[in-house]
Design a protein around this motif. Structure first.
Motif, mmCIF file in Angstrom:
data_model
loop_
_atom_site.group_PDB
_atom_site.id
_atom_site.type_symbol
_atom_site.label_atom_id
_atom_site.label_comp_id
_atom_site.label_asym_id
_atom_site.label_seq_id
_atom_site.Cartn_x
_atom_site.Cartn_y
_atom_site.Cartn_z
ATOM 1 N N ALA A 1 18.957 42.492 12.867
ATOM 2 C CA ALA A 1 18.820 43.542 13.811
ATOM 3 C C ALA A 1 20.256 43.771 14.675
ATOM 4 C CB ALA A 1 17.890 43.443 15.071
ATOM 5 N N MET A 2 20.878 42.641 14.873
ATOM 6 C CA MET A 2 22.243 42.496 15.427
ATOM 7 C C MET A 2 23.358 43.438 14.467
ATOM 8 S SD MET A 2 24.371 39.175 17.009
ATOM 9 C CE MET A 2 24.711 38.642 15.103
ATOM 10 N N PHE A 3 23.237 42.914 13.160
ATOM 11 C CA PHE A 3 24.123 43.361 12.350
ATOM 12 C C PHE A 3 24.097 45.010 12.182
ATOM 13 C CE2 PHE A 3 25.541 38.938 11.508
ATOM 14 C CZ PHE A 3 26.785 39.185 11.290
ATOM 15 N N GLU A 4 22.822 45.115 11.755
ATOM 16 C CA GLU A 4 22.296 46.726 11.378
ATOM 17 C C GLU A 4 22.555 47.532 12.620
ATOM 18 O OE1 GLU A 4 19.103 46.313 8.103
ATOM 19 O OE2 GLU A 4 18.165 46.428 10.049
ATOM 20 N N ASN A 5 22.761 47.168 13.783
ATOM 21 C CA ASN A 5 23.008 47.972 15.053
ATOM 22 C C ASN A 5 24.417 48.329 15.300
ATOM 23 O OD1 ASN A 5 20.605 48.787 15.843
ATOM 24 N ND2 ASN A 5 20.065 46.830 16.765
ATOM 25 N N ARG B 1 27.528 46.588 9.038
ATOM 26 C CA ARG B 1 26.020 46.628 8.534
ATOM 27 C C ARG B 1 25.336 46.196 7.376
ATOM 28 N NH1 ARG B 1 26.940 51.843 10.580
ATOM 29 N NH2 ARG B 1 26.215 52.867 8.631
ATOM 30 N N GLU B 2 26.467 46.369 6.342
ATOM 31 C CA GLU B 2 25.919 45.843 5.114
ATOM 32 C C GLU B 2 25.872 44.334 5.178
ATOM 33 O OE1 GLU B 2 24.727 47.695 2.703
ATOM 34 O OE2 GLU B 2 25.485 49.700 3.165
ATOM 35 N N ARG B 3 26.472 43.542 6.029
ATOM 36 C CA ARG B 3 26.515 42.110 6.035
ATOM 37 C C ARG B 3 24.925 41.684 6.303
ATOM 38 N NH1 ARG B 3 30.252 43.907 4.149
ATOM 39 N NH2 ARG B 3 28.625 43.761 2.616
ATOM 40 N N ALA B 4 24.175 42.485 6.747
ATOM 41 C CA ALA B 4 22.859 42.155 7.100
ATOM 42 C C ALA B 4 22.061 42.029 5.868
ATOM 43 C CB ALA B 4 21.921 43.497 7.787
ATOM 44 N N ALA B 5 22.276 42.759 4.827
ATOM 45 C CA ALA B 5 22.060 42.565 3.458
ATOM 46 C C ALA B 5 22.075 41.189 3.183
ATOM 47 C CB ALA B 5 22.525 43.475 2.430
ATOM 48 N N ASP B 6 23.321 40.622 3.383
ATOM 49 C CA ASP B 6 23.536 39.198 2.984
ATOM 50 C C ASP B 6 22.504 38.286 3.629
ATOM 51 O OD1 ASP B 6 25.481 39.723 1.244
ATOM 52 O OD2 ASP B 6 27.018 39.604 3.014
ATOM 53 N N THR C 1 11.485 34.962 12.102
ATOM 54 C CA THR C 1 11.929 35.411 13.631
ATOM 55 C C THR C 1 13.372 35.412 13.895
ATOM 56 O OG1 THR C 1 9.640 34.368 14.357
ATOM 57 C CG2 THR C 1 11.270 34.929 15.974
ATOM 58 N N VAL C 2 13.985 34.192 13.493
ATOM 59 C CA VAL C 2 15.347 34.237 13.759
ATOM 60 C C VAL C 2 16.084 35.462 13.027
ATOM 61 C CG1 VAL C 2 17.547 32.778 13.582
ATOM 62 C CG2 VAL C 2 15.330 31.658 14.682
#
Length: 569
Positions: free
Chosen positions: A110-114, A121-126, A103-104
């Protein structure tokens, strides 16, 4: 099938599909939340042990820069805010650790991908990679191991995490194709470092390819074939052989000059984001730095970097380059790059808003701190200062005035710096390009940022997939502006560089050479190929070709003409 060429090379081989383990997470009611938090902590500790092994493997087999990805993963595992929220979720909702973690994580991802910025955006992958590791340990699910393969394979996957690519056996993994991803994703960066051919963003590849299928692809062009006819395979085998021979020729160019067939010398330099990127520049025989993006000093932290922190970062780069030119761009924050601690206003159109030089000229305390650090570092090498996002003469004059004030401060403090430091500006706004004859009287050099110049000239958001077909570095309007800028600069006796993606495009390099571009700044891995192109091109011949290109009506016509008449690869 067509995707994004992420790492050059030809791959021909057998498919190994990375099985996506479907992780089902349900919310369960937990009575002993303390024991559940302990279970989470145990999974975190085991994750740290695994990442430590990956770090050491990457350090030994890939390189120091790439190993730093796993340092970032360690920081995520140690992040008190991230895991603090997970623990709070467990306690406040008497929930199981798996559900709380998912959940967290979904909120953070979502915050990074937006975010508009591709890097962010690529940091969401990390975050996905780290949380996925912890989640699988909590659920007792084994992860795919690419380090122990029996035969040569080409991996086909929805996506590959940094952990996946770091553990790849380079002798067995001869390429990979993913359904999602971009050129700046960690998997793409790792592939280029390992020199493994790769194509990303191939929609439908998981439906088209199965284990044991034959797959053929070109990591430059992004063309992918599943179970092709024999004549296609033969054609690509021939292409692969030629590519390997070509790579050997490129290695021989280390130490050679970047000079045309008719004796015109240009500079081939690199774009970097952090001091650690310098290793790649030196390894690929770069002749300097054409763009050092300083904003990464300001990101991933909770307060502004100090003058001394900045000074050390700039000094490290100029010293490692040993007298070669280092062009450092002043802070380019705002637009698609946000700093939480600056509390910048939310804007309807941040790309046309309060960013870069506009922010610096308003927050002069931040600007002066950076200029002090830059000037101090100029005593240790060949440093040049460049202002971004300039749209008016008034901005250049105000920025130069502040620079003079800072110089005066340093003189009064008896601090050493280069008093004759070159000062330039980015040409990335059409207004600057159109008025380049006047701007050329104000600065020592121009650097053309094609990424934004295309975007602003054509009114195309380069992040918008729906209209991406309109965004092209072959657009005749862009090429006319570039020629105009170069001509205006040379009339005033100043040099012109280019630091946008177009500078490293093998098709455009001869055209830009014919226009008179003095400096080409690109990804370090592209430098030797660019040198080969330049050394096999006549500037005089290209000047004639440029006149034809500038009279073409569409980007498609321009690219076709280059393919048929100019391309030297």
């Amino acid at each position: 099938m067509k995707g994004i060429g992420a790492s050059p090379g030809i791959a021909i081989g057998k498919v190994l599909v990375k099985e996506e383990t479907k992780v089902e997470v349900e919310k369960k009611s937990i009575e002993d939340t303390k024991a559940e938090i302990e279970r989470l902590q145990e999974a975190r500790e085991r994750s740290k042990e695994q990442i430590e092994k990956l770090y050491n493997h990457a350090l030994e087999n890939i390189g120091k820069d790439e190993a730093k990805i796993f340092e970032a993963h360690m920081l995520i595992l140690d992040d008190p805010e991230y895991f603090g929220q997970v623990e709070n979720k467990i306690k406040s909702e008497n929930a199981n650790a798996e559900w709380a973690l998912k959940t967290v994580t979904d909120t953070f991802v979502a915050m990074f991908e937006n975010m508009d910025n591709e890097y962010m955006r690529e940091r969401a992958a990390d975050i996905k990679d780290v949380s996925g590791r912890v989640l699988k340990l909590l659920l007792g699910i084994d992860t795919t191991d690419f380090s122990n393969l029996d035969e040569e394979v080409i991996i086909v996957a929805k996506d590959l995490t940094p952990s996946d690519t770091a553990q790849m056996d380079k002798e067995k993994v001869i390429g990979f194709v993913t359904e999602i991803g971009g050129r700046t994703s960690h998997s793409a960066i790792m592939a280029r470092t390992l020199e493994i051919p790769a194509v990303v963003g191939v929609e439908g590849i998981l439906e088209a390819a199965q284990n044991g299928d034959t797959i053929v692809f070109d990591g430059d062009e992004g063309e992918v074939y599943v179970n092709p006819e024999e004549k296609v395979i033969e054609g690509y085998e021939d292409k692969k052989k030629k590519y390997e021979e070509f790579k050997e020729k490129l290695e021989e160019l280390k130490g050679a000059k970047s000079v045309t067939k008719d004796g015109v010398e240009v500079e081939l330099v690199a774009n970097i984001g952090t001091p650690k990127d310098v290793e790649g520049v030196i390894r690929n025989d770069g002749e300097g730095i054409g763009l050092y993006r300083t904003e990464f000093l300001y990101m991933d932290r909770d307060k502004l970097p100090t003058e001394d922190e900045q000074f050390e970062a700039y000094k490290e780069v100029v010293e490692k380059l040993e007298g070669k030119p280092v062009v450092i761009r002043t802070l380019d924050i705002g637009g698609d790059k946000e700093l939480p601690y600056l509390d910048l206003p939310e804007e309807m159109n941040p790309f046309l808003g309060y960013r870069a030089i506009r922010l610096c000229l308003d927050k002069t305390d931040i600007f002066k701190t950076q200029l002090r650090a830059l000037l101090r570092a100029s005593a240790y090498g060949n440093l040049k200062i460049m202002f971004p996002m300039i749209s008016s003469i008034a901005e250049v004059r105000q920025a130069k005035k502040i620079l003079e004030e800072v110089k005066e401060e340093l003189r009064s403090e008896n601090v050493e710096f280069d008093d004759n430091i070159e000062v330039g500006m980015m040409i990335e706004i059409p207004a600057a390009a159109v008025m380049s004859d006047l701007f050329a009287k104000e600065v020592d050099f121009f650097s053309i940022g094609t990424n934004d110049l295309i975007q602003y000239t054509t009114a195309v958001d380069r992040m918008n997939q729906k209209i991406s077909y309109l965004y092209s570095q072959f657009h005749p309007a862009l090429l006319r502006l570039v020629k105009q800028v170069i001509d205006n600069a040379h009339k005033e006796g100043i040099w012109v560089g280019m630091c946008g993606e177009a500078a490293g495009d093998p098709k455009l390099i001869p055209v830009l050479l014919g226009m008179g571009l003095d400096e080409f700044s690109m990804s370090p891995i592209s430098i030797l190929r660019a040198r080969w192109i330049i050394r096999n091109t006549s500037k005089e011949e290209m000047e004639e070709m440029v006149n034809k290109v500038l009279n073409m009506a569409t980007a498609e016509e321009v690219e076709k003409f280059i393919d048929e008449n100019i391309s030297v690869l």
